[in-house]
Design an enzyme around this catalytic site. Structure first.
Site, PDB file in Angstrom:
ATOM      1  N   TRP A   1      13.665 -25.832  14.240  1.00 16.55           N
ATOM      2  CA  TRP A   1      12.767 -25.088  13.332  1.00 16.55           C
ATOM      3  C   TRP A   1      11.902 -26.040  12.383  1.00 16.55           C
ATOM      4  CZ3 TRP A   1      11.259 -20.540  15.033  1.00 16.55           C
ATOM      5  CH2 TRP A   1      12.296 -19.748  15.631  1.00 16.55           C
TER       6      TRP A   1
ATOM      7  N   LYS B   1       8.811 -23.556  16.662  1.00 17.32           N
ATOM      8  CA  LYS B   1      10.047 -23.987  17.000  1.00 17.32           C
ATOM      9  C   LYS B   1       9.916 -25.265  17.845  1.00 17.32           C
ATOM     10  CE  LYS B   1      14.415 -22.200  18.152  1.00 17.32           C
ATOM     11  NZ  LYS B   1      15.386 -21.004  18.243  1.00 17.32           N
TER      12      LYS B   1
ATOM     13  N   GLU C   1       4.814  -4.037   0.396  1.00 13.07           N
ATOM     14  CA  GLU C   1       6.073  -3.311   0.887  1.00 13.07           C
ATOM     15  C   GLU C   1       6.905  -3.126  -0.427  1.00 13.07           C
ATOM     16  OE1 GLU C   1       4.665  -5.219   2.780  1.00 13.07           O
ATOM     17  OE2 GLU C   1       4.893  -4.577   4.993  1.00 13.07           O
TER      18      GLU C   1
ATOM     19  N   THR D   1      -0.929  -2.356   4.027  1.00 13.66           N
ATOM     20  CA  THR D   1      -0.938  -3.877   4.211  1.00 13.66           C
ATOM     21  C   THR D   1      -2.238  -4.466   4.931  1.00 13.66           C
ATOM     22  OG1 THR D   1       0.039  -3.731   6.672  1.00 13.66           O
ATOM     23  CG2 THR D   1       1.661  -3.748   4.830  1.00 13.66           C
TER      24      THR D   1
HETATM   25  P1  ADP Z   1      -0.021  -9.500   4.030  1.00 15.02           P
HETATM   26  O1  ADP Z   1       1.270  -9.237   4.689  1.00 15.02           O
HETATM   27  O2  ADP Z   1      -1.034  -8.727   4.716  1.00 15.02           O
HETATM   28  O3  ADP Z   1      -0.326 -10.953   4.078  1.00 15.02           O
HETATM   29  P2  ADP Z   1       0.991  -9.083   1.484  1.00 15.02           P
HETATM   30  O4  ADP Z   1       0.255  -9.308   0.313  1.00 15.02           O
HETATM   31  O5  ADP Z   1       1.909  -7.756   1.536  1.00 15.02           O
HETATM   32  O6  ADP Z   1       0.010  -9.004   2.558  1.00 15.02           O
HETATM   33  O7  ADP Z   1       1.687 -10.280   1.768  1.00 15.02           O
HETATM   34  C1  ADP Z   1       3.136 -10.397   1.600  1.00 15.02           C
HETATM   35  C2  ADP Z   1       3.658 -11.683   2.039  1.00 15.02           C
HETATM   36  O8  ADP Z   1       3.063 -12.888   1.417  1.00 15.02           O
HETATM   37  C3  ADP Z   1       4.973 -12.025   1.888  1.00 15.02           C
HETATM   38  O9  ADP Z   1       5.662 -11.415   3.108  1.00 15.02           O
HETATM   39  C4  ADP Z   1       5.195 -13.581   2.056  1.00 15.02           C
HETATM   40  O10 ADP Z   1       4.995 -14.178   3.576  1.00 15.02           O
HETATM   41  C5  ADP Z   1       3.809 -14.101   1.355  1.00 15.02           C
HETATM   42  N1  ADP Z   1       3.961 -14.405   0.032  1.00 15.02           N
HETATM   43  C6  ADP Z   1       4.117 -13.351  -1.265  1.00 15.02           C
HETATM   44  N2  ADP Z   1       4.259 -14.294  -2.248  1.00 15.02           N
HETATM   45  C7  ADP Z   1       4.673 -15.453  -1.868  1.00 15.02           C
HETATM   46  C8  ADP Z   1       5.165 -16.584  -2.347  1.00 15.02           C
HETATM   47  N3  ADP Z   1       5.364 -16.794  -3.730  1.00 15.02           N
HETATM   48  N4  ADP Z   1       5.663 -17.878  -1.787  1.00 15.02           N
HETATM   49  C9  ADP Z   1       5.262 -17.616  -0.277  1.00 15.02           C
HETATM   50  N5  ADP Z   1       4.945 -16.675   0.221  1.00 15.02           N
HETATM   51  C10 ADP Z   1       4.704 -15.685  -0.400  1.00 15.02           C
END
Ligand code: ADP
Length: 540
Positions: free
Chosen positions: A444, A439, A330, A185
């Site tokens: 929220w 918050k 993930e 990640t």
């Molecule tokens: P990191 O967790 O380091 O940013 P990732 O690429 O795995 O790397 O990121 C996943 C996260 O990106 C998701 O958990 C979400 O928060 C965000 N994300 C991915 N796609 C979208 C989307 N279409 N809209 C909003 N958030 C998104």
């Protein structure tokens, strides 16, 4: 009773076997860092991947299950590594080239990579940390000029490694649940964690992503894979593209929007994929060029919320359909994807954009549920909010070398850390990351909702909202804004009244800061951890 069908493991080698047999002359095109155009066929990819298998086993003595790092841009050799490393029974560990030296050191040591395939242009990053990487036996240099030299221990040229190898070896036999690739990640919310993909998870993900209801990848596709191969396996596009017989175009380090638009036009790209910041950049260049007969039809956009205004502008001005998708490292990554259904065709344009701006419906084989603050599964009513939990054949079951169950529910679902709701038609909307929610006075506030609305203001280029501590309300939102035209100004009262039609008074930020650039993560997302740090140090 078991069925009486053959046991035929789903392995990534079979994706390329099929591509090679059915589409032997299909092209893989790379725009190399020096902007020269390299083109070869699936047959070349197949044969060179086989040579790599031989070289890994016979020359580097790689064994089943060894981790092999890659540190490279998107290009044809990286495609060979995607097939050749798993084809030798090893794990293709794509290392993010934009992390800090300390994070990279942690990742390589945690993975215990035995060798690292590295672009010649990126070697200077590894030289200072090489002594800290005891498991790495050597480096294989990609795309190096003849004059190349390096202080890295035990380096050889990639072309020298595979030069004399035979190209007809079988892929090493694997069970489909064995590992084939690994990504960490990007550490947006903490230390990077290893995600180990299996042959089966990659094959099923490639198949489902290609379905007509999803990205509709076929032998008619000409794909520009902008999303890096070092980030969640380029969203699986290399596997899906080769399986389907698509022409693949790879930009290497030519990631500037002008260069990408040139590739879209020159290479007649009809499908591309990238994060919203890339989409914004491409849109800005298209605005200035206004090219006639733009070949681009679909653009997969995800990794962060795609602003509805961007989806709308691309559609209206260039007839390009942004397909909003949601997922994570993930989840391989595709979890949901937003497309209209036939029954939406009669809706107004605004209503269609609203649906397409949601994160979308579950991909086949993926299950999503929303768990509310009191631990209940939320109804699909379009407003009951909670944490998103997900399960499916390409969803993580445990982090690499970790026994922690912190991110998993008792019944085995993965807890994403994202917050949202699902409507009765099954469309998911992400309202925030749990860590980014604000918050305020016990209520929220969604940072994402504020951001997309502020970005709809005609003077605003980018906006990000973070929580800042407040003695009365616990937290309050702070908006960080980049204006389109440097040197102009936007009165705070004007933004506040712009927000007033969509938000309750308590949700509207009291503080706004204007900056030239918003800090971004290694994969181009707004870096809220960094912004919170800057704020805490009084540097915003
Ligand atoms: P990191 O967790 O380091 O940013 P990732 O690429 O795995 O790397 O990121 C996943 C996260 O990106 C998701 O958990 C979400 O928060 C965000 N994300 C991915 N796609 C979208 C989307 N279409 N809209 C909003 N958030 C998104």
């Amino acid at each position: 009773m078991l069925g009486l069908m053959m046991h035929s493991p789903l392995t990534v080698g079979k994706l390329l076997d099929h591509g090679f047999r059915v589409f032997p002359q299909k092209e893989i095109i790379t725009i190399l860092p020096d902007k020269t155009r390299h083109q070869y066929t699936y047959t070349d990819l197949y044969k060179r991947s086989k040579k790599l298998v031989y070289s890994l086993i016979q020359k580097l003595h790689i064994k089943k299950g060894d981790n092999i790092g890659t540190f490279a841009w998107n290009h044809y050799q990286h495609m060979e590594l995607y097939f050749g490393i798993p084809g030798a029974g090893a794990v293709c560990h794509t290392i993010n080239i934009r992390l800090s030296a300390a994070q990279t050191e942690f990742i390589v040591n945690n993975a215990e990579d035995r060798f690292i395939f590295i672009d010649a242009t990126l070697v200077s990053f590894f030289e200072p940390i090489a002594a800290l990487l005891p498991t790495v036996e050597g480096y294989i240099i990609l795309n190096a000029p003849a004059s190349f030299t390096s202080s890295l221990p035990n380096w050889i040229h990639y072309e020298d490694l595979i030069k004399d190898a035979p190209d007809n070896l079988d892929w090493v036999e694997m069970e489909e649940d064995e590992a084939c690739a690994m990504c960490y990640t990007s550490g947006t919310t903490g230390l990077p964690k290893g995600v180990l993909y299996s042959h089966r998870s990659c094959c099923l993900h490639a198949l489902v992503v290609s379905l007509p209801n999803n990205a509709a990848i076929s032998s008619y596709s000409r794909i520009l894979a902008i999303v890096p191969q070092f980030h969640v396996l380029a969203w699986g596009l290399p596997f899906a593209g080769v399986m389907a017989g698509a022409v693949m175009v790879l930009p290497s380090s030519n990631m500037q929007p002008e260069a990408l638009v040139k590739m879209i036009i020159d290479e007649k790209i009809n499908l591309a994929g990238g994060v919203p910041t890339i989409g914004q950049g491409i849109y800005a260049v298209l605005k200035t060029l206004n090219p006639p007969n733009l070949p681009l039809k679909d653009f997969l956009i995800g990794g962060a919320t795609a602003p509805p205004t961007l989806i709308d502008n691309f559609q209206k001005e260039f007839n390009v359909r942004l397909i909003h998708a949601w997922g994570m490292t993930e989840t391989s990554p595709v979890g949901t994807l937003s497309k209209l259904q036939p029954e939406h065709e009669s809706l107004s344009d605004g209503e269609k954009i609203r649906i397409r701006s949601l994160q979308g419906q579950e991909a086949l084989f993926i299950d999503i549920r929303i768990i509310t603050e009191n631990g209940q599964s939320a109804p699909r009513d379009g407003f009951t909010v909670g944490e998103i939990e997900i399960r499916g054949p390409w969803v993580i079951n445990a982090y690499y070398k970790s026994t922690s169950r912190e991110n998993f529910s008792e019944d085995g679902w993965f807890k994403t850390g994202d917050v949202g709701h699902i409507n009765p038609e099954g469309y998911l909307q992400i309202t925030d990351r749990a860590k980014d929610l604000i918050k305020s006075g016990g209520e929220w506030i969604s940072s994402v909702a504020l951001e997309v609305t502020i970005m709809a203001h005609p003077q605003v280029k980018e906006a990000s909202v973070i929580a800042i501590p407040d003695p009365i309300w616990t937290e309050r939102p702070l908006a960080i804004i980049v204006l389109k035209e440097p040197g102009t100004s936007l009165p705070i009262e004007e933004i506040k009244s712009f927000l007033a039609s969509s938000f309750a008074k308590y949700q509207i930020p009291d503080e706004f800061v204007f900056v030239e650039n918003i800090p971004k993560t290694s994969v181009g997302k707004f870096d809220k951890k960094e912004m919170r740090r800057l704020y805490a140090e009084g540097k915003l």
